[in-house]
Design a protein around this motif. Sequence first.
Motif, PDB file in Angstrom:
ATOM      1  N   MET A 145       0.786  -1.182   0.053  1.00 25.01           N
ATOM      2  CA  MET A 145       0.018  -0.069  -0.021  1.00 25.01           C
ATOM      3  C   MET A 145       0.919   1.269  -0.108  1.00 25.01           C
ATOM      4  O   MET A 145       1.720   1.297   0.665  1.00 25.01           O
ATOM      5  CB  MET A 145      -0.999   0.098   1.051  1.00 25.01           C
ATOM      6  N   THR A 146       0.662   2.401  -0.853  1.00 20.34           N
ATOM      7  CA  THR A 146       1.493   3.456  -1.077  1.00 20.34           C
ATOM      8  C   THR A 146       0.572   4.622  -1.056  1.00 20.34           C
ATOM      9  O   THR A 146      -0.387   4.767  -1.854  1.00 20.34           O
ATOM     10  CB  THR A 146       2.288   3.672  -2.509  1.00 20.34           C
ATOM     11  N   ILE A 147       0.879   5.529  -0.211  1.00 23.09           N
ATOM     12  CA  ILE A 147       0.195   7.087  -0.170  1.00 23.09           C
ATOM     13  C   ILE A 147       0.699   7.824  -1.187  1.00 23.09           C
ATOM     14  O   ILE A 147       1.716   7.874  -1.552  1.00 23.09           O
ATOM     15  CB  ILE A 147       0.619   7.578   1.201  1.00 23.09           C
ATOM     16  N   LEU A 148      -0.442   8.230  -1.919  1.00 24.05           N
ATOM     17  CA  LEU A 148      -0.250   9.133  -3.388  1.00 24.05           C
ATOM     18  C   LEU A 148      -0.777  10.695  -2.613  1.00 24.05           C
ATOM     19  O   LEU A 148      -1.821  10.742  -2.135  1.00 24.05           O
ATOM     20  CB  LEU A 148      -1.055   8.643  -4.274  1.00 24.05           C
ATOM     21  N   VAL A 149      -0.105  11.631  -3.274  1.00 25.98           N
ATOM     22  CA  VAL A 149      -0.632  13.098  -3.164  1.00 25.98           C
ATOM     23  C   VAL A 149      -0.687  13.692  -4.528  1.00 25.98           C
ATOM     24  O   VAL A 149      -0.006  13.806  -5.279  1.00 25.98           O
ATOM     25  CB  VAL A 149       0.256  13.846  -2.229  1.00 25.98           C
ATOM     26  N   ASP A 150      -1.942  13.887  -4.866  1.00 25.64           N
ATOM     27  CA  ASP A 150      -2.398  14.313  -6.059  1.00 25.64           C
ATOM     28  C   ASP A 150      -2.004  13.352  -7.359  1.00 25.64           C
ATOM     29  O   ASP A 150      -1.506  13.697  -8.178  1.00 25.64           O
ATOM     30  CB  ASP A 150      -1.942  15.795  -6.459  1.00 25.64           C
ATOM     31  N   GLY A 151      -2.156  12.108  -6.804  1.00 24.39           N
ATOM     32  CA  GLY A 151      -1.563  10.950  -7.801  1.00 24.39           C
ATOM     33  C   GLY A 151      -0.064  10.887  -7.930  1.00 24.39           C
ATOM     34  O   GLY A 151       0.323   9.798  -8.738  1.00 24.39           O
ATOM     35  N   GLN A 152       0.726  11.488  -6.914  1.00 22.76           N
ATOM     36  CA  GLN A 152       2.152  11.223  -7.120  1.00 22.76           C
ATOM     37  C   GLN A 152       2.822  10.610  -5.907  1.00 22.76           C
ATOM     38  O   GLN A 152       2.235  10.752  -4.792  1.00 22.76           O
ATOM     39  CB  GLN A 152       2.829  12.668  -7.199  1.00 22.76           C
ATOM     40  N   THR A 153       3.587   9.752  -6.119  1.00 15.93           N
ATOM     41  CA  THR A 153       4.451   9.139  -5.096  1.00 15.93           C
ATOM     42  C   THR A 153       5.384  10.010  -4.440  1.00 15.93           C
ATOM     43  O   THR A 153       5.882  11.203  -4.966  1.00 15.93           O
ATOM     44  CB  THR A 153       4.913   7.811  -5.464  1.00 15.93           C
ATOM     45  N   GLY A 154       5.944   9.590  -3.420  1.00 15.75           N
ATOM     46  CA  GLY A 154       7.039  10.453  -2.695  1.00 15.75           C
ATOM     47  C   GLY A 154       6.748  10.964  -1.404  1.00 15.75           C
ATOM     48  O   GLY A 154       5.582  10.851  -0.939  1.00 15.75           O
ATOM     49  N   GLU A 155       7.672  11.606  -0.891  1.00 16.78           N
ATOM     50  CA  GLU A 155       7.547  12.081   0.635  1.00 16.78           C
ATOM     51  C   GLU A 155       6.753  13.677   0.519  1.00 16.78           C
ATOM     52  O   GLU A 155       7.517  14.558   0.301  1.00 16.78           O
ATOM     53  CB  GLU A 155       8.659  12.151   1.595  1.00 16.78           C
ATOM     54  N   ARG A 156       5.659  13.567   0.335  1.00 14.65           N
ATOM     55  CA  ARG A 156       4.845  15.022  -0.179  1.00 14.65           C
ATOM     56  C   ARG A 156       3.904  15.370   0.979  1.00 14.65           C
ATOM     57  O   ARG A 156       3.074  16.231   0.591  1.00 14.65           O
ATOM     58  CB  ARG A 156       4.120  14.525  -1.415  1.00 14.65           C
ATOM     59  N   GLY A 157       4.053  15.191   2.064  1.00  9.83           N
ATOM     60  CA  GLY A 157       3.259  15.658   3.161  1.00  9.83           C
ATOM     61  C   GLY A 157       2.348  14.750   3.791  1.00  9.83           C
ATOM     62  O   GLY A 157       1.681  15.278   4.868  1.00  9.83           O
ATOM     63  N   ALA A 158       2.218  13.475   3.341  1.00  2.93           N
ATOM     64  CA  ALA A 158       1.107  12.776   3.920  1.00  2.93           C
ATOM     65  C   ALA A 158       1.940  11.314   3.951  1.00  2.93           C
ATOM     66  O   ALA A 158       2.441  10.676   3.355  1.00  2.93           O
ATOM     67  CB  ALA A 158      -0.079  12.342   3.010  1.00  2.93           C
ATOM     68  N   TYR A 159       1.527  10.821   5.567  1.00  4.40           N
ATOM     69  CA  TYR A 159       2.556   9.660   5.770  1.00  4.40           C
ATOM     70  C   TYR A 159       1.587   8.751   6.694  1.00  4.40           C
ATOM     71  O   TYR A 159       0.526   8.960   7.670  1.00  4.40           O
ATOM     72  CB  TYR A 159       3.691  10.324   6.642  1.00  4.40           C
ATOM     73  N   TRP A 160       1.923   7.293   6.712  1.00 10.72           N
ATOM     74  CA  TRP A 160       1.232   6.358   7.858  1.00 10.72           C
ATOM     75  C   TRP A 160       1.632   6.900   9.021  1.00 10.72           C
ATOM     76  O   TRP A 160       2.652   7.530   9.529  1.00 10.72           O
ATOM     77  CB  TRP A 160       1.932   4.882   7.449  1.00 10.72           C
ATOM     78  N   SER A 161       0.576   6.745   9.964  1.00  9.49           N
ATOM     79  CA  SER A 161       0.544   7.244  11.371  1.00  9.49           C
ATOM     80  C   SER A 161       0.324   6.460  12.295  1.00  9.49           C
ATOM     81  O   SER A 161      -0.321   5.288  12.026  1.00  9.49           O
ATOM     82  CB  SER A 161      -0.446   8.516  11.507  1.00  9.49           C
ATOM     83  N   GLN A 162       0.912   6.593  13.678  1.00 10.58           N
ATOM     84  CA  GLN A 162       0.410   5.823  14.836  1.00 10.58           C
ATOM     85  C   GLN A 162      -1.118   5.895  15.017  1.00 10.58           C
ATOM     86  O   GLN A 162      -1.706   7.053  14.621  1.00 10.58           O
ATOM     87  CB  GLN A 162       1.016   6.296  16.161  1.00 10.58           C
ATOM     88  N   PRO A 163      -1.753   4.701  15.228  1.00 10.58           N
ATOM     89  CA  PRO A 163      -1.237   3.593  15.552  1.00 10.58           C
ATOM     90  C   PRO A 163      -1.308   2.393  14.551  1.00 10.58           C
ATOM     91  O   PRO A 163      -1.639   1.520  14.611  1.00 10.58           O
ATOM     92  CB  PRO A 163      -2.497   2.966  16.816  1.00 10.58           C
ATOM     93  N   ALA A 164      -0.999   2.766  13.158  1.00 11.86           N
ATOM     94  CA  ALA A 164      -1.118   1.845  12.153  1.00 11.86           C
ATOM     95  C   ALA A 164      -0.135   0.710  12.368  1.00 11.86           C
ATOM     96  O   ALA A 164       0.945   0.786  13.115  1.00 11.86           O
ATOM     97  CB  ALA A 164      -0.585   2.805  11.008  1.00 11.86           C
ATOM     98  N   SER A 165      -0.539  -0.498  11.797  1.00 11.98           N
ATOM     99  CA  SER A 165       0.029  -1.599  11.637  1.00 11.98           C
ATOM    100  C   SER A 165       0.385  -1.936  10.272  1.00 11.98           C
ATOM    101  O   SER A 165      -0.452  -1.974   9.553  1.00 11.98           O
ATOM    102  CB  SER A 165      -0.597  -2.723  12.550  1.00 11.98           C
ATOM    103  N   ALA A 166       1.618  -2.636  10.171  1.00 10.02           N
ATOM    104  CA  ALA A 166       1.892  -3.250   8.562  1.00 10.02           C
ATOM    105  C   ALA A 166       1.267  -4.492   8.430  1.00 10.02           C
ATOM    106  O   ALA A 166       1.515  -5.278   7.471  1.00 10.02           O
ATOM    107  CB  ALA A 166       3.277  -3.192   8.407  1.00 10.02           C
TER     108      ALA A 166
END
Length: 293
Positions: free
Chosen positions: A100-121
């Motif tokens: 699973m990959t977070i996208l911002v406006d359809g783009q990958t990368g470190e763009r300001g949205a990230y997995w957060s606690q208490p998330a589990s992989a």
Amino acid sequence: MVKVKKLLVLITLVAGLLDFSTGAFAQLIPICSSCPEADLVGSVGPGEAGGSCSSFDYETTSTYQANSRGTGKYRAIFSVCNCAIAATSFLEHHRIGVRMTILVDGQTGERGAYWSQPASANIQFGMYSTLADTCAATAYTRYFGPGKFYKSDQATEVTSLIGGTTCAVPSGNRAVTLITGVDAGYEITADDVLYKRSRLWINIPEIRIDPAVLHNGETISVKIETLNQALGGICLSCVATCECTIDVAKVASYGCTYTISPTSSLLSSSGNTGTVAVTPSSSTCSWTAVSND
């Protein structure tokens, strides 16, 4: 809004394939969808400038801004029967993982949205035969197995996630991808095949945004890929059997206001010096002095 991307592959008919659906009709149905009446993406973020930060959960409306979502249940429903190679990848005894990959406006990368606690992989999910059963279910029944969080290169592991209401996310905590471990995965059972459990209700872990980066109506999406664990490998070498992208949030937009202190000052006719303090409504609002005349 749900976007669909199918991998172009050669389909080989195999005896014993999951007979979920066949033909061109199935290919017209999106791979990712949600429940009825879950038609508005929903807004997240501090909202008004200066607000604190916290994570949001795609399935929990209370973590979104009030009245920004529909009335239905929000669930990431992955329809196996619409995958181009379901016949060769979703067989009894096959093991499947997830990326699973977070996208911002359809783009990958470190763009300001990230997995957060208490998330589990170790991603939870359920398997159902119909959309009605999927939306009526009250709890997950399965796990893909242990996984790890990674930065955007899908090679640098992130071992701890940011929680609480802190807005800034340090570089070392910027997890944007999670991947099921190569030795893990869920094994398709005979009952899964028999009862045609073609719809996977997949849990999307908590996400947080950094409003210093995102504060102007950006769309946050999650790309979901099912992985063929039998082929081994992790990260960039993982083999995706099917994938889709689902929009999970819209970042709230807000304007900036500024106050100055003092608001007035008495100057002599010969002139004198002084200072003026400028205070923005949020740390995300910047300003520049262009002249001291």
